[in-house]
Design a protein around this motif. Structure first.
Motif, PDB file in Angstrom:
ATOM      1  N   ARG A 419       5.305  89.257  11.854  1.00 58.16           N
ATOM      2  CA  ARG A 419       5.266  89.395  13.478  1.00 58.16           C
ATOM      3  C   ARG A 419       3.806  89.534  13.926  1.00 58.16           C
ATOM      4  O   ARG A 419       3.578  90.221  15.000  1.00 58.16           O
ATOM      5  N   SER A 420       2.803  88.908  13.199  1.00 54.90           N
ATOM      6  CA  SER A 420       1.531  89.226  13.747  1.00 54.90           C
ATOM      7  C   SER A 420       0.940  87.581  14.064  1.00 54.90           C
ATOM      8  O   SER A 420      -0.428  87.587  14.442  1.00 54.90           O
ATOM      9  N   GLY A 421       1.642  86.701  14.226  1.00 52.89           N
ATOM     10  CA  GLY A 421       1.341  85.495  14.764  1.00 52.89           C
ATOM     11  C   GLY A 421       0.976  84.345  13.605  1.00 52.89           C
ATOM     12  O   GLY A 421       0.929  83.376  13.969  1.00 52.89           O
ATOM     13  N   SER A 422       1.468  84.817  12.310  1.00 55.43           N
ATOM     14  CA  SER A 422       1.220  83.828  11.153  1.00 55.43           C
ATOM     15  C   SER A 422       2.055  82.520  11.277  1.00 55.43           C
ATOM     16  O   SER A 422       1.628  81.530  10.941  1.00 55.43           O
ATOM     17  N   THR A 423       3.359  82.816  11.828  1.00 60.09           N
ATOM     18  CA  THR A 423       4.165  81.455  12.069  1.00 60.09           C
ATOM     19  C   THR A 423       3.360  80.384  13.169  1.00 60.09           C
ATOM     20  O   THR A 423       3.591  79.299  12.976  1.00 60.09           O
ATOM     21  N   LEU A 424       2.975  81.082  14.223  1.00 58.35           N
ATOM     22  CA  LEU A 424       2.221  80.223  15.100  1.00 58.35           C
ATOM     23  C   LEU A 424       1.134  79.478  14.420  1.00 58.35           C
ATOM     24  O   LEU A 424       0.930  78.359  14.487  1.00 58.35           O
ATOM     25  N   MET A 520      -0.937  98.244  17.522  1.00 56.22           N
ATOM     26  CA  MET A 520       0.426  98.667  18.195  1.00 56.22           C
ATOM     27  C   MET A 520       1.195  97.609  18.149  1.00 56.22           C
ATOM     28  O   MET A 520       2.517  97.646  18.165  1.00 56.22           O
ATOM     29  N   ALA A 521       0.703  96.348  18.720  1.00 60.24           N
ATOM     30  CA  ALA A 521       1.697  95.191  19.068  1.00 60.24           C
ATOM     31  C   ALA A 521       2.292  94.730  17.670  1.00 60.24           C
ATOM     32  O   ALA A 521       3.619  94.376  17.622  1.00 60.24           O
ATOM     33  N   SER A 522       1.571  94.556  16.768  1.00 61.77           N
ATOM     34  CA  SER A 522       2.160  94.116  15.262  1.00 61.77           C
ATOM     35  C   SER A 522       3.167  94.899  14.791  1.00 61.77           C
ATOM     36  O   SER A 522       4.135  94.581  14.267  1.00 61.77           O
ATOM     37  N   CYS A 523       2.759  96.183  14.580  1.00 64.16           N
ATOM     38  CA  CYS A 523       3.638  97.154  14.029  1.00 64.16           C
ATOM     39  C   CYS A 523       4.962  97.412  14.935  1.00 64.16           C
ATOM     40  O   CYS A 523       6.185  97.550  14.110  1.00 64.16           O
ATOM     41  N   PHE A 524       4.730  97.558  16.251  1.00 67.25           N
ATOM     42  CA  PHE A 524       5.986  97.859  17.005  1.00 67.25           C
ATOM     43  C   PHE A 524       6.906  96.536  16.849  1.00 67.25           C
ATOM     44  O   PHE A 524       8.164  96.658  16.947  1.00 67.25           O
ATOM     45  N   SER A 525       6.307  95.492  16.652  1.00 70.46           N
ATOM     46  CA  SER A 525       7.195  94.212  16.836  1.00 70.46           C
ATOM     47  C   SER A 525       7.840  93.961  15.336  1.00 70.46           C
ATOM     48  O   SER A 525       8.925  93.499  15.427  1.00 70.46           O
ATOM     49  N   GLU A 542       5.698 105.832  10.853  1.00 72.72           N
ATOM     50  CA  GLU A 542       4.637 106.212   9.954  1.00 72.72           C
ATOM     51  C   GLU A 542       4.454 105.343   8.859  1.00 72.72           C
ATOM     52  O   GLU A 542       3.205 105.004   8.578  1.00 72.72           O
ATOM     53  N   ASP A 543       5.412 104.852   8.204  1.00 72.99           N
ATOM     54  CA  ASP A 543       5.258 103.902   7.211  1.00 72.99           C
ATOM     55  C   ASP A 543       4.527 102.648   7.735  1.00 72.99           C
ATOM     56  O   ASP A 543       3.510 102.012   6.835  1.00 72.99           O
ATOM     57  N   LEU A 544       4.832 102.156   8.921  1.00 77.02           N
ATOM     58  CA  LEU A 544       4.034 100.950   9.533  1.00 77.02           C
ATOM     59  C   LEU A 544       2.599 101.382   9.660  1.00 77.02           C
ATOM     60  O   LEU A 544       1.720 100.486   9.086  1.00 77.02           O
ATOM     61  N   GLY A 545       2.371 102.466  10.157  1.00 78.54           N
ATOM     62  CA  GLY A 545       0.829 102.742  10.493  1.00 78.54           C
ATOM     63  C   GLY A 545       0.192 103.062   9.066  1.00 78.54           C
ATOM     64  O   GLY A 545      -0.977 102.335   8.921  1.00 78.54           O
ATOM     65  N   ALA A 546       0.642 103.443   7.913  1.00 74.27           N
ATOM     66  CA  ALA A 546       0.170 103.283   6.640  1.00 74.27           C
ATOM     67  C   ALA A 546      -0.127 102.197   6.200  1.00 74.27           C
ATOM     68  O   ALA A 546      -1.031 101.851   5.606  1.00 74.27           O
ATOM     69  N   PRO A 636       4.040 108.428  17.137  1.00 75.97           N
ATOM     70  CA  PRO A 636       4.000 108.768  15.572  1.00 75.97           C
ATOM     71  C   PRO A 636       3.215 107.490  15.173  1.00 75.97           C
ATOM     72  O   PRO A 636       2.482 107.444  14.050  1.00 75.97           O
ATOM     73  N   LEU A 637       3.393 106.434  15.539  1.00 75.26           N
ATOM     74  CA  LEU A 637       2.800 105.068  15.047  1.00 75.26           C
ATOM     75  C   LEU A 637       1.101 105.332  15.353  1.00 75.26           C
ATOM     76  O   LEU A 637       0.462 105.125  14.410  1.00 75.26           O
ATOM     77  N   ALA A 638       0.775 105.602  16.634  1.00 71.51           N
ATOM     78  CA  ALA A 638      -0.693 105.849  17.075  1.00 71.51           C
ATOM     79  C   ALA A 638      -1.107 106.614  16.060  1.00 71.51           C
ATOM     80  O   ALA A 638      -2.512 106.678  15.527  1.00 71.51           O
ATOM     81  N   GLN A 639      -0.589 107.795  15.687  1.00 73.57           N
ATOM     82  CA  GLN A 639      -1.061 109.133  14.863  1.00 73.57           C
ATOM     83  C   GLN A 639      -1.226 108.665  13.545  1.00 73.57           C
ATOM     84  O   GLN A 639      -2.464 108.703  12.878  1.00 73.57           O
ATOM     85  N   ALA A 640      -0.307 107.695  12.875  1.00 69.06           N
ATOM     86  CA  ALA A 640      -0.501 107.069  11.687  1.00 69.06           C
ATOM     87  C   ALA A 640      -1.598 106.186  11.578  1.00 69.06           C
ATOM     88  O   ALA A 640      -2.114 106.033  10.306  1.00 69.06           O
ATOM     89  N   LEU A 641      -1.889 105.332  12.537  1.00 71.63           N
ATOM     90  CA  LEU A 641      -2.858 104.213  12.523  1.00 71.63           C
ATOM     91  C   LEU A 641      -4.201 104.894  12.353  1.00 71.63           C
ATOM     92  O   LEU A 641      -5.136 104.439  11.942  1.00 71.63           O
ATOM     93  N   GLY A 642      -4.412 106.189  13.164  1.00 77.99           N
ATOM     94  CA  GLY A 642      -5.596 106.826  13.182  1.00 77.99           C
ATOM     95  C   GLY A 642      -7.048 105.870  13.647  1.00 77.99           C
ATOM     96  O   GLY A 642      -6.668 105.232  14.835  1.00 77.99           O
ATOM     97  N   ASP A 643      -7.756 105.947  12.966  1.00 77.70           N
ATOM     98  CA  ASP A 643      -9.241 105.000  13.384  1.00 77.70           C
ATOM     99  C   ASP A 643      -8.893 103.591  13.527  1.00 77.70           C
ATOM    100  O   ASP A 643      -9.616 102.878  14.114  1.00 77.70           O
ATOM    101  N   ALA A 644      -7.715 103.314  12.915  1.00 77.48           N
ATOM    102  CA  ALA A 644      -7.465 101.709  12.939  1.00 77.48           C
ATOM    103  C   ALA A 644      -7.084 101.200  14.207  1.00 77.48           C
ATOM    104  O   ALA A 644      -7.113 100.093  14.543  1.00 77.48           O
ATOM    105  N   LEU A 645      -6.793 102.066  15.037  1.00 79.04           N
ATOM    106  CA  LEU A 645      -6.588 101.788  16.542  1.00 79.04           C
ATOM    107  C   LEU A 645      -7.885 101.239  17.303  1.00 79.04           C
ATOM    108  O   LEU A 645      -7.729 100.447  18.255  1.00 79.04           O
ATOM    109  N   GLU A 646      -8.996 101.815  16.734  1.00 80.16           N
ATOM    110  CA  GLU A 646     -10.327 101.443  17.500  1.00 80.16           C
ATOM    111  C   GLU A 646     -10.995 100.534  16.650  1.00 80.16           C
ATOM    112  O   GLU A 646     -11.645  99.618  17.334  1.00 80.16           O
ATOM    113  N   ASN A 647     -10.856 100.366  15.408  1.00 82.46           N
ATOM    114  CA  ASN A 647     -11.750  99.525  14.699  1.00 82.46           C
ATOM    115  C   ASN A 647     -10.960  98.529  14.080  1.00 82.46           C
ATOM    116  O   ASN A 647     -11.423  97.854  13.031  1.00 82.46           O
ATOM    117  N   TRP A 648      -9.929  98.117  14.452  1.00 82.44           N
ATOM    118  CA  TRP A 648      -8.848  97.027  13.838  1.00 82.44           C
ATOM    119  C   TRP A 648      -9.533  95.445  13.810  1.00 82.44           C
ATOM    120  O   TRP A 648      -9.422  94.863  12.911  1.00 82.44           O
TER     121      TRP A 648
END
Length: 650
Positions: A419-424, A520-525, A542-546, A636-648
Motif C-alpha cells: 500500500r505504498s504505491g508499488s502497484t502504480l 502514517m499514510a503507508s501504515c494506515f493504508s 504498533e506492529d505496523l510502526g515497528a 499509537p502508530l505515531a508513537q511506534a514510528l518514533g523518529d521515522a516520522l521525521e527522517n523517513w
C-alpha cells in the motif's frame, strides 16, 4: 449370482434399464415386499424417470417412515424435479435415520455445494471423512480436520502414526494439519509417503496438488492434478484448483473461463460467484466483477467476503442501504467470525467514504482484532532480523562475492511496504515496451525460507556454485510468467526488501526499486486493508510502526554498504512531479524514456493486487493525506514510528 434381489440391486449402478426389468419382475412376484419397489424406484430415477419413481417412493416413505434408503431416494428425486428444499429435508432425514449411510451424506454434501450451504456441506463432509476411516482414532482426526480443528486433530493423528507409521490415510490427514500451519515441507513429505503407500489415493494426490498451490508452485500442482482431471473432468474442486493455478501462471483468461463455467453450472453457490468476481476484477472487467459480488450477496447476504470484495474495489460501490444491511448483519451474534471480520472492513470502508472517520476506524480496529485472532499471528523479532542482516551483509562480504551470482539483468524488483504505491510503479514500468509486468512472485521468499531453515550459516558458507544455482533457480521459476518476450520483467513482491542481500548475491545485475511513502499514510493504508494472506504485521498499529522502522533500517543498510544498488522512489514525489520521477525511475532500471509510461492507465494488462482499479486511472493527489482525518486514532502508530516520522525520507 442366484439371488434375484442382489442381481437387480447390482445392476443399478451400471445397467439401470436392466435393473428396472428385473425389479418389475420381482414386484409382480411379491407385490407386498417393499424391497423390489425401492430398487425399481432407484432404477427409474437413474434413467431420469423421476415422476414415475416418486409414484413408488411417496407411498413407500409413508408406509416405512424409518427407512433411510427410501428417504435418500426420495430426496434425490425431489431435487431432480426442482423441489430442492423438500429434497434436502429427506436427505437430512436419511442421514439421521442411518448415520452410516455414506450415499446419503455424499448426496447431502453435493446438494449443499450446489446451493451454497457451506455449513451443511461442511457437516456432511466431516461425516464422510469419519465414515471413510478404518479406525476410530483416524475417523475422529478426519472429522476434526474437515471441521478446521487441526490443533485438536494433530495430537490424535500423531499418536496413531507412532504406532502405525505406514497408515496412508492418517499420513494424509496429518499432512492437512501441517498445511494449516503452513509447514509445507512436512506436509509434502507425508503426502508423498501416503501416495507411495496407496498410489490410487485420489484424496492424497489432490491434497498434494493443493499444498503445492498454497506454496505457489502452480506447475507442480497442475502435474499432480492432471491424472485426477483425466479421470473426473467435471469435478468442480479440480476445476477450481486448475483455475487458481492458471491465475498464478498469468493465464488470466483461462482462469476466468473456468470460473465462468463453474458459475454457470452452480448458479446458487455464492463462493463460486465470489471467485468469479475476483477473476473478472483481475481482467479489468469491473462492472462484471461487481455483478458477480452482488450475486453472491443476493444468494447469501452473510457472505462477508463478497461485501469486502465490493468495498475493496475502492471505487465507491457501496450504497447507504448497503451500510444499513451490513450493520444489521454485524448485530447478529451468530455471524461467523470470518464473515464478521470481512464485514467490519467493508463497513469501515463505507464509513470512510461517507466521511465518518471515527466509525470507520472503529470497524477497521474490530476487523483487525478478529484477523489477529483468526490467523493466529506470530510477529518476528524485527530488531534481531535487522541486526543479522547488518552483521552478515557487510561491504567486504558483498565484494568478495560480487561475481558469484548469475549475471542476468532481466529482473526488476519493486519492493517496500504494501500500500505504498508499488502497484502504480509496476504499472508505469510495465507500460514500457521493454518491460513485462508479472505479479508478486513468491520465489525469492521461498529460497530465503529454505535457507533460513538450514540456519544462519547457510548463506555465509555457500559456495559460488551454490549462489549461482539459487539465481538460476529463481530465473527458471520466474520464466513461466514471462509471456511477452521482453528483455526485462518485474517481480513486485513488497516484502522482498527483507531479501535484498540475497538478491545482490544471486542476481548482482538485477535492478531494485524501493517505493517509499509517508509512514502514517503507508501504515494506515495497510491497517485498513484486509489482505488475502500474510502481512501479519498490518493488523496492529504498533506492529505496523515497528515494521516500517525495520524496513527503513534494511533499506538504509544497503544504501550504505552497496551504494546505488537500490533506487528509492518517494511516492509523494511521483504524484507531485510524475514525469521527472518516471524519467529517473527508467534511468535507474536501465531503459530509455518512453511516453507510454506516462499513460500507464491505458495499459489493459491484468492487475492482481488490491490497487487494480486505482492504477487504471490517471494519478490523483487527493489520496495523499487521507490518514489525517484519522490522526487522533493513529496516536499509537505515531508513537511506534518514533523518529521515522521525521527522517523517513533520509
Amino acid at each position: 449370482m442366484s439371488d434375484p434381489f442382489a442381481q437387480a440391486a447390482q445392476a443399478l449402478a451400471t445397467a439401470p434399464a436392466r435393473a428396472e426389468k428385473l425389479a418389475r419382475n420381482l414386484v409382480a412376484r411379491a407385490p407386498q415386499d417393499p424391497r423390489p419397489r425401492l430398487i425399481l424406484a432407484s432404477a427409474l430415477r437413474r434413467q431420469g424417470k423421476c415422476q414415475d419413481a416418486l409414484a413408488l417412493l411417496v407411498p413407500l416413505a409413508q408406509a416405512y417412515p424409518n427407512a433411510a434408503r427410501t428417504r435418500y431416494e426420495l430426496g434425490l428425486c425431489l431435487r431432480a424435479i426442482g423441489h430442492g428444499a423438500e429434497g434436502m429435508v429427506q436427505l437430512e432425514a436419511a442421514t439421521q435415520l442411518d448415520p452410516s449411510l455414506v450415499e446419503a451424506w455424499q448426496a447431502l454434501a453435493d446438494a449443499s455445494f450446489a446451493t451454497g450451504d457451506a455449513a451443511r456441506e461442511l457437516r456432511a463432509n466431516a461425516a464422510l471423512a469419519r465414515l471413510d476411516a478404518d479406525h476410530p482414532d483416524v475417523g475422529r482426526g478426519a472429522e476434526l480436520v474437515v471441521l478446521g480443528r487441526c490443533d485438536q486433530a494433530e495430537p490424535i493423528l500423531r499418536q496413531f502414526l507412532l504406532k502405525q507409521p505406514n497408515h496412508a490415510q492418517a499420513s494424509r490427514l496429518l499432512a492437512a494439519c501441517y498445511v494449516a500451519a503452513r509447514a509445507f515441507d512436512h506436509a509434502e513429505t507425508l503426502l508423498r509417503h501416503a501416495i507411495s503407500l496407496k498410489p490410487d489415493d485420489k484424496l492424497a494426490r489432490f491434497d498434494l496438488a493443493r499444498s503445492l498451490f498454497a506454496r505457489q508452485q502452480a506447475e507442480a500442482a497442475l502435474a499432480e492434478l492432471a491424472p485426477l482431471e483425466a479421470a473426473e473432468p467435471a469435478n468442480p474442486a479440480y476445476r477450481n484448483l486448475r483455475a487458481g493455478c492458471l491465475a498464478l501462471l498469468g493465464d488470466d483468461a483461462g482462469a476466468e473461463a473456468l470460473h465462468a463455467s463453474l458459475a454457470q453450472e452452480f448458479p446458487e453457490n455464492p463462493r463460486i460467484a465470489v471467485n468469479h468476481g475476483h477473476a473478472l476484477r483481475t481482467k479489468g472487467e469491473r462492472d462484471a466483477a461487481i455483478a458477480a459480488y452482488r450475486r453472491a450477496i443476493a444468494l447469501a447476504p452473510r457472505t462477508g467476503e463478497a461485501w469486502w470484495s465490493l468495498a475493496n474495489l475502492k471505487v465507491g460501490t457501496l450504497t447507504a442501504q448497503d451500510g444499513a444491511t451490513m450493520r444489521g448483519l454485524l448485530a447478529d451474534k451468530s455471524l461467523p467470525d470470518v464473515d464478521r471480520l470481512h464485514l467490519d472492513y467493508a463497513l469501515g470502508r463505507a464509513c470512510e467514504d461517507g466521511g465518518d472517520a471515527p466509525q470507520a476506524f472503529d470497524h477497521y480496529a474490530k476487523g483487525a482484532d478478529l484477523a489477529r485472532r483468526h490467523y493466529a499471528m506470530v510477529i518476528p523479532d524485527y530488531a534481531a532480523e535487522a541486526q543479522a542482516v547488518a552483521t552478515r551483509f557487510t561491504p567486504e562480504f558483498l565484494a568478495e562475492r560480487a561475481d558469484w551470482g548469475v549475471a542476468n539483468a532481466s529482473p526488476i524488483f519493486i519492493l517496500g511496504l504494501p500500500r505504498s504505491g508499488s502497484t502504480l510503479v509496476e504499472q508505469i514500468l510495465a507500460s514500457h515496451p521493454q518491460i513485462e509486468g508479472t505479479m508478486e512472485l513468491p520465489y525469492m521468499g521461498a529460497i530465503a525460507s529454505r535457507l533460513a531453515a538450514k540456519g544462519p550459516q547457510a548463506v555465509e558458507e555457500a559456495s559460488a556454485d551454490d549462489i549461482r544455482q539459487w539465481g538460476e533457480e529463481y530465473l527458471a521459476r520466474a520464466a513461466v510468467h514471462r509471456r511477452l518476450g521482453r528483455p526485462y520483467f518485474i517481480d513486485k513482491m513488497p516484502n522482498n526488501f527483507r531479501h535484498i542481500g540475497l538478491i545482490r548475491l544471486m542476481l548482482p545485475k538485477a535492478r531494485i526499486v524501493d517505493v517509499r511513502r509517508h509512514p502514517m499514510a503507508s501504515c494506515f493504508s495497510g491497517f485498513k486493508q484486509l489482505f488475502a494472506e500474510g502481512q501479519e504485521f498490518s493488523y496492529s498499529l504498533e506492529d505496523l510502526g515497528a515494521y516500517y522502522r525495520h524496513y527503513l533500517a534494511i533499506i538504509r543498510h544497503f544504501h550504505e554498504v552497496a551504494p546505488l544498488s537500490v533506487h528509492t522512489l518517494i511516492y509523494e514525489d511521483l504524484v507531485e512531479d510524475t514525469e521527472t520521477q518516471v524519467r529517473k525511475l527508467l534511468e535507474a532500471v536501465g531503459v530509455d524514456f518512453h511516453p507510454a509510461t506516462l499513460r500507464f492507465f491505458e495499459n489493459d494488462r491484468a492487475v492482481r493486487t488490491v490497487s487494480s482499479e486505482q492504477v487504471r486511472q490517471p494519478i490523483y493527489r487527493s489520496g495523499l493525506d487521507h490518514w489525517r482525518a484519522f490522526e487522533p486514532q493513529l496516536a499509537p502508530l505515531a508513537q511506534a514510528l518514533g523518529d521515522a516520522l521525521e527522517n523517513w525520507r533520509d
